[in-house]
Design a protein around this motif. Structure first.
Motif, PDB file in Angstrom:
ATOM      1  N   MET A   1     -39.231   8.133  35.534  1.00  0.00           N
ATOM      2  CA  MET A   1     -40.539   8.653  35.129  1.00  0.00           C
ATOM      3  C   MET A   1     -40.989   9.725  36.123  1.00  0.00           C
ATOM      4  SD  MET A   1     -44.013   6.475  34.507  1.00  0.00           S
ATOM      5  CE  MET A   1     -45.498   7.275  33.971  1.00  0.00           C
ATOM      6  N   GLU A   2     -41.515  10.819  35.590  1.00  0.00           N
ATOM      7  CA  GLU A   2     -41.938  11.937  36.444  1.00  0.00           C
ATOM      8  C   GLU A   2     -43.122  11.550  37.309  1.00  0.00           C
ATOM      9  OE1 GLU A   2     -43.052  16.674  35.993  1.00  0.00           O
ATOM     10  OE2 GLU A   2     -42.889  15.403  34.223  1.00  0.00           O
ATOM     11  N   LYS A   3     -43.091  11.998  38.555  1.00  0.00           N
ATOM     12  CA  LYS A   3     -44.175  11.722  39.495  1.00  0.00           C
ATOM     13  C   LYS A   3     -45.444  12.430  39.029  1.00  0.00           C
ATOM     14  CE  LYS A   3     -45.735  12.673  44.147  1.00  0.00           C
ATOM     15  NZ  LYS A   3     -45.555  13.539  45.318  1.00  0.00           N
ATOM     16  N   LEU A   4     -46.568  11.709  39.071  1.00  0.00           N
ATOM     17  CA  LEU A   4     -47.856  12.274  38.682  1.00  0.00           C
ATOM     18  C   LEU A   4     -48.726  12.458  39.918  1.00  0.00           C
ATOM     19  CD1 LEU A   4     -48.630  10.222  35.453  1.00  0.00           C
ATOM     20  CD2 LEU A   4     -47.692  12.531  35.605  1.00  0.00           C
ATOM     21  N   ILE A   5     -49.516  13.514  39.920  1.00  0.00           N
ATOM     22  CA  ILE A   5     -50.402  13.831  41.034  1.00  0.00           C
ATOM     23  C   ILE A   5     -51.830  13.586  40.578  1.00  0.00           C
ATOM     24  CG2 ILE A   5     -51.210  15.694  42.549  1.00  0.00           C
ATOM     25  CD1 ILE A   5     -48.354  16.986  41.685  1.00  0.00           C
ATOM     26  N   GLU A   6     -52.563  12.749  41.308  1.00  0.00           N
ATOM     27  CA  GLU A   6     -53.952  12.490  40.936  1.00  0.00           C
ATOM     28  C   GLU A   6     -54.829  13.641  41.405  1.00  0.00           C
ATOM     29  OE1 GLU A   6     -57.367   9.008  40.958  1.00  0.00           O
ATOM     30  OE2 GLU A   6     -55.541   8.709  42.132  1.00  0.00           O
ATOM     31  N   LEU A   7     -55.772  14.021  40.525  1.00  0.00           N
ATOM     32  CA  LEU A   7     -56.654  15.144  40.802  1.00  0.00           C
ATOM     33  C   LEU A   7     -58.113  14.703  40.782  1.00  0.00           C
ATOM     34  CD1 LEU A   7     -55.024  17.771  38.401  1.00  0.00           C
ATOM     35  CD2 LEU A   7     -54.623  17.548  40.857  1.00  0.00           C
ATOM     36  N   GLU A   8     -58.963  15.482  41.470  1.00  0.00           N
ATOM     37  CA  GLU A   8     -60.402  15.280  41.410  1.00  0.00           C
ATOM     38  C   GLU A   8     -61.072  16.615  41.150  1.00  0.00           C
ATOM     39  OE1 GLU A   8     -61.875  13.898  45.185  1.00  0.00           O
ATOM     40  OE2 GLU A   8     -60.495  15.182  46.285  1.00  0.00           O
ATOM     41  N   ILE A  81     -52.417  16.348  32.745  1.00  0.00           N
ATOM     42  CA  ILE A  81     -52.128  17.753  32.485  1.00  0.00           C
ATOM     43  C   ILE A  81     -50.613  17.874  32.591  1.00  0.00           C
ATOM     44  CG2 ILE A  81     -52.483  20.133  33.256  1.00  0.00           C
ATOM     45  CD1 ILE A  81     -55.183  19.089  34.448  1.00  0.00           C
ATOM     46  N   THR A  82     -49.973  18.124  31.473  1.00  0.00           N
ATOM     47  CA  THR A  82     -48.521  17.971  31.389  1.00  0.00           C
ATOM     48  C   THR A  82     -47.734  19.239  31.667  1.00  0.00           C
ATOM     49  OG1 THR A  82     -48.661  18.373  29.012  1.00  0.00           O
ATOM     50  CG2 THR A  82     -48.659  16.069  29.744  1.00  0.00           C
ATOM     51  N   ASP A  83     -48.316  20.395  31.349  1.00  0.00           N
ATOM     52  CA  ASP A  83     -47.498  21.605  31.411  1.00  0.00           C
ATOM     53  C   ASP A  83     -48.379  22.839  31.439  1.00  0.00           C
ATOM     54  OD1 ASP A  83     -45.198  23.091  31.487  1.00  0.00           O
ATOM     55  OD2 ASP A  83     -44.503  22.561  29.476  1.00  0.00           O
ATOM     56  N   MET A  84     -47.785  23.956  31.834  1.00  0.00           N
ATOM     57  CA  MET A  84     -48.424  25.256  31.716  1.00  0.00           C
ATOM     58  C   MET A  84     -47.386  26.239  31.199  1.00  0.00           C
ATOM     59  SD  MET A  84     -50.488  27.586  34.453  1.00  0.00           S
ATOM     60  CE  MET A  84     -49.348  28.866  34.926  1.00  0.00           C
ATOM     61  N   LYS A  85     -47.699  26.887  30.075  1.00  0.00           N
ATOM     62  CA  LYS A  85     -46.784  27.866  29.484  1.00  0.00           C
ATOM     63  C   LYS A  85     -47.555  29.149  29.217  1.00  0.00           C
ATOM     64  CE  LYS A  85     -44.150  24.267  27.126  1.00  0.00           C
ATOM     65  NZ  LYS A  85     -43.907  23.609  25.826  1.00  0.00           N
ATOM     66  N   GLU A  86     -47.059  30.248  29.774  1.00  0.00           N
ATOM     67  CA  GLU A  86     -47.677  31.568  29.590  1.00  0.00           C
ATOM     68  C   GLU A  86     -49.162  31.544  29.924  1.00  0.00           C
ATOM     69  OE1 GLU A  86     -46.718  32.963  25.674  1.00  0.00           O
ATOM     70  OE2 GLU A  86     -44.568  32.743  26.003  1.00  0.00           O
ATOM     71  N   GLY A  87     -49.508  30.838  31.014  1.00  0.00           N
ATOM     72  CA  GLY A  87     -50.887  30.799  31.481  1.00  0.00           C
ATOM     73  C   GLY A  87     -51.780  29.797  30.772  1.00  0.00           C
ATOM     74  N   VAL A  88     -51.238  29.036  29.831  1.00  0.00           N
ATOM     75  CA  VAL A  88     -52.026  28.053  29.070  1.00  0.00           C
ATOM     76  C   VAL A  88     -51.599  26.648  29.479  1.00  0.00           C
ATOM     77  CG1 VAL A  88     -52.595  27.170  26.771  1.00  0.00           C
ATOM     78  CG2 VAL A  88     -52.266  29.632  27.123  1.00  0.00           C
ATOM     79  N   CYS A 124     -51.834  15.277  36.972  1.00  0.00           N
ATOM     80  CA  CYS A 124     -51.006  16.355  36.439  1.00  0.00           C
ATOM     81  C   CYS A 124     -49.571  16.119  36.873  1.00  0.00           C
ATOM     82  CB  CYS A 124     -51.503  17.730  36.874  1.00  0.00           C
ATOM     83  SG  CYS A 124     -51.137  18.155  38.558  1.00  0.00           S
ATOM     84  N   THR A 125     -48.665  16.718  36.139  1.00  0.00           N
ATOM     85  CA  THR A 125     -47.257  16.623  36.511  1.00  0.00           C
ATOM     86  C   THR A 125     -46.986  17.591  37.662  1.00  0.00           C
ATOM     87  OG1 THR A 125     -46.617  18.338  34.947  1.00  0.00           O
ATOM     88  CG2 THR A 125     -46.570  16.052  34.145  1.00  0.00           C
ATOM     89  N   GLU A 126     -45.911  17.334  38.369  1.00  0.00           N
ATOM     90  CA  GLU A 126     -45.511  18.245  39.454  1.00  0.00           C
ATOM     91  C   GLU A 126     -45.222  19.637  38.895  1.00  0.00           C
ATOM     92  OE1 GLU A 126     -45.185  19.599  42.991  1.00  0.00           O
ATOM     93  OE2 GLU A 126     -45.432  17.429  42.855  1.00  0.00           O
TER      94      GLU A 126
END
Length: 198
Positions: A1-8, A81-88, A124-126
């Motif tokens: 499972m992909e490591k997740l980063i907790e955000l605030e 937050i899983t991904d960012m593609k073309e700035g989105v 969010c994902t790494e």
């Protein structure tokens, strides 16, 4: 499972490069990385209202979502937050009831507005972090900060000095008027001034 980063949530600013938009700054919990996400005015208002604990006269869309979910005994487990593609950016809302677990696609701005209403953590994902992160991003209300990746922004924590000149009764009238007009940013400033005097 992909490591997740907790955000605030660290802050919300007007975005001078895109009229009518805001930048939501998310910070890595126990870390220095920052994730700026450009969001719309409506979503920025929905996030700010819940953070400031201002109750609008009529339920907003995200409040309606919470009431609907509560009506069917659904809880929000977390936001990713899983991904960012073309700035989105892309996000998922993980929710569950006694019988079902579900994963719903969402814009990050809507997902975060919902998460704060449920007290759910945001991750969010790494991959998403590495795509959009800004190291050691700092901001305050008096200076403009910039980074190589993002346009210069000024963070909105403006106060109205003139509010100090009004009586407590007048401030309460102004607060009621601002809420009735759905001017929640002004209502928050007035409420802060009233709280200082109590």
């Amino acid at each position: 499972m992909e490591k997740l980063i907790e955000l605030e949530i660290l802050g919300l600013s007007s975005n001078h490069s895109q009229s009518g938009s805001f930048t939501l700054i998310l910070g890595e919990v126990n870390g220095s990385r920052r994730l700026p996400i450009v969001i719309g005015m409506f979503e920025a208002q929905a996030i700010a209202l819940e953070i400031e604990k201002i109750i609008p006269n009529r339920p907003m869309t995200h409040d309606l979502f919470k009431s609907f979910a509560n009506g069917f005994n659904y809880e929000i487990d977390r936001i990713i937050i899983t991904d960012m593609k073309e700035g989105v950016y892309y996000a998922k809302i993980k929710c569950k009831s006694d019988q079902i677990e579900a994963e719903i696609d969402s814009r990050p701005s809507d997902a975060i507005a919902i998460a704060i209403r449920f007290g759910a953590p945001v991750y969010c994902t790494e991959k998403a972090m590495s795509e959009g992160e800004v190291d050691n991003f700092e901001f305050d209300s008096s200076e403009e900060k910039s980074s190589p990746k993002k346009p210069t922004q000024k963070f909105v924590t403006k106060k109205e000095p003139s509010l100090k000149d009004f009586s407590l009764d007048k401030l309460n009238q102004m607060l009621e008027k601002a809420i009735n007009n759905e001017d929640y940013e002004r209502a928050a400033r007035i409420r802060d001034e009233i709280n200082k005097r109590n």
